[in-house]
Write an enzyme that holds these catalytic residues in place. Structure first.
Site, short mmCIF file in Angstrom:
data_model
loop_
_atom_site.label_atom_id
_atom_site.label_comp_id
_atom_site.label_asym_id
_atom_site.label_seq_id
_atom_site.Cartn_x
_atom_site.Cartn_y
_atom_site.Cartn_z
N LYS A 64 2.35 7.23 4.00
CA LYS A 64 1.69 5.92 4.06
C LYS A 64 1.11 5.62 5.45
O LYS A 64 0.71 4.50 5.72
CB LYS A 64 2.71 4.83 3.69
N ARG A 114 0.56 -10.68 5.21
CA ARG A 114 2.00 -10.95 5.37
C ARG A 114 2.62 -10.37 6.63
O ARG A 114 3.83 -10.46 6.84
CB ARG A 114 2.74 -10.48 4.12
N PRO A 129 0.82 -1.22 0.00
CA PRO A 129 0.00 0.00 0.00
C PRO A 129 0.86 1.27 0.00
O PRO A 129 1.70 1.45 0.87
CB PRO A 129 -0.81 -0.12 1.30
N GLU A 130 0.64 2.10 -1.01
CA GLU A 130 1.33 3.39 -1.09
C GLU A 130 0.30 4.49 -0.83
O GLU A 130 -0.85 4.19 -0.48
CB GLU A 130 1.97 3.56 -2.48
N ARG A 157 15.40 -0.89 -5.38
CA ARG A 157 14.17 -1.56 -5.79
C ARG A 157 14.17 -1.83 -7.28
O ARG A 157 14.87 -1.15 -8.04
CB ARG A 157 12.95 -0.68 -5.44
#
Ligand SMILES: [Zn+2]
Length: 262
Positions: free
Chosen positions: A59, A112, A2-3, A250
């Site tokens: 976030k 997770r 989630p951003e 990334r």
């Protein structure tokens, strides 16, 4: 993960379903998610109160329960919120459930287990302690220019650095750079004033559009890179195969033709 657009969507979801109702119970099903507070303390502090309003920064989602009591939610890799009506089945991966007087429940779901829930007294103090930069959706053009223009490093790394600008993660950073026509490995100091304005506008557009579509990837414009990232993906603009590289720690996807290193 989630951003900013996902967290803004959770905020609006919570606002529409869970405000102004008396909290009658807090059930913690998995305590990993609690930071600096026990399950018993969380329940004791929240019971009898109401979620009054919310605030998002980057976030992080802050939910006010009292003048000096805020719940901080961070959604980690897979966190989300789900409002369950009376008797609706609880998802298997619900980690914390807030029950309201009408028997509705707000579930913090997190497959997770990288999510975080904390009680804090002061949002500004939290933001300062974490040294978070301005929110990527609220930032002004002049703030944006001052931050990006004076930092060394690749554009991708700068966009991902929460202490410079808060809220952008890997996926939306790639989309923003694609829209701006800039390569993720382009160096920030090589940007002109006009380039900085273009990057700012791309940032605002991508975040705004994703929020407006409630981050439903099936509804994203066909001109976007996001749904084409990955092996075999082709540039939606020129049709060339997309390229991947590790930039800013990334995996970045980009088009070598449409995105310039400046
Ligand atoms: Zn292309």
């Amino acid at each position: 993960m989630p951003e900013l657009p996902e967290v803004e969507t959770f905020k609006r979801y919570l606002d529409s379903r869970s405000l102004h109702q008396r909290i009658t119970g807090v059930e913690v099903r998995d305590a990993y998610v609690l930071k600096g507070v026990s399950a018993r303390e969380l329940a004791r502090r929240l019971k009898g109160r109401r979620f009054e309003n919310t605030h998002r920064h980057g976030k992080h989602l802050f939910v006010r329960a009292d003048d000096e009591l805020w719940l901080r939610l961070h959604f980690g890799m897979t966190g989300s919120l789900e409002y369950l009506k009376r008797d609706e089945e609880t998802p298997k991966t619900a980690r914390v459930l807030f029950t309201f007087a009408n028997n509705g429940r707000l579930a913090f779901d997190d497959q997770r287990k990288f999510g975080e829930i904390e009680l804090i007294e002061d949002v500004d103090e939290f933001l300062q302690t974490r040294r978070l930069g301005p929110d990527a959706f609220e930032i002004s053009l002049s703030q944006f220019k001052a931050i990006v223009g004076k930092h060394r490093g690749t554009l991708k790394a700068i966009l991902l650095n929460q202490q410079l600008i808060a809220g952008i993660g890997n996926l939306y950073a790639d989309e923003i750079l694609f829209r701006a026509g800039m390569h993720p490995a382009a160096e920030a100091p090589s940007l002109s004033d006009k380039d900085l304005t273009r990057l700012f506008r791309a940032t605002h557009y991508v975040l705004e559009k994703a929020i407006a579509l409630k981050t439903d990837f099936n509804r994203l414009p066909k001109s976007w890179l996001l749904t084409r990232r990955g092996k075999g993906g082709r540039c939606p603009r020129c049709g060339r195969p997309l390229q991947s590289a590790t930039i800013g720690g990334r995996t970045s996807w980009s088009c070598s033709r449409c995105q310039k290193r400046i």
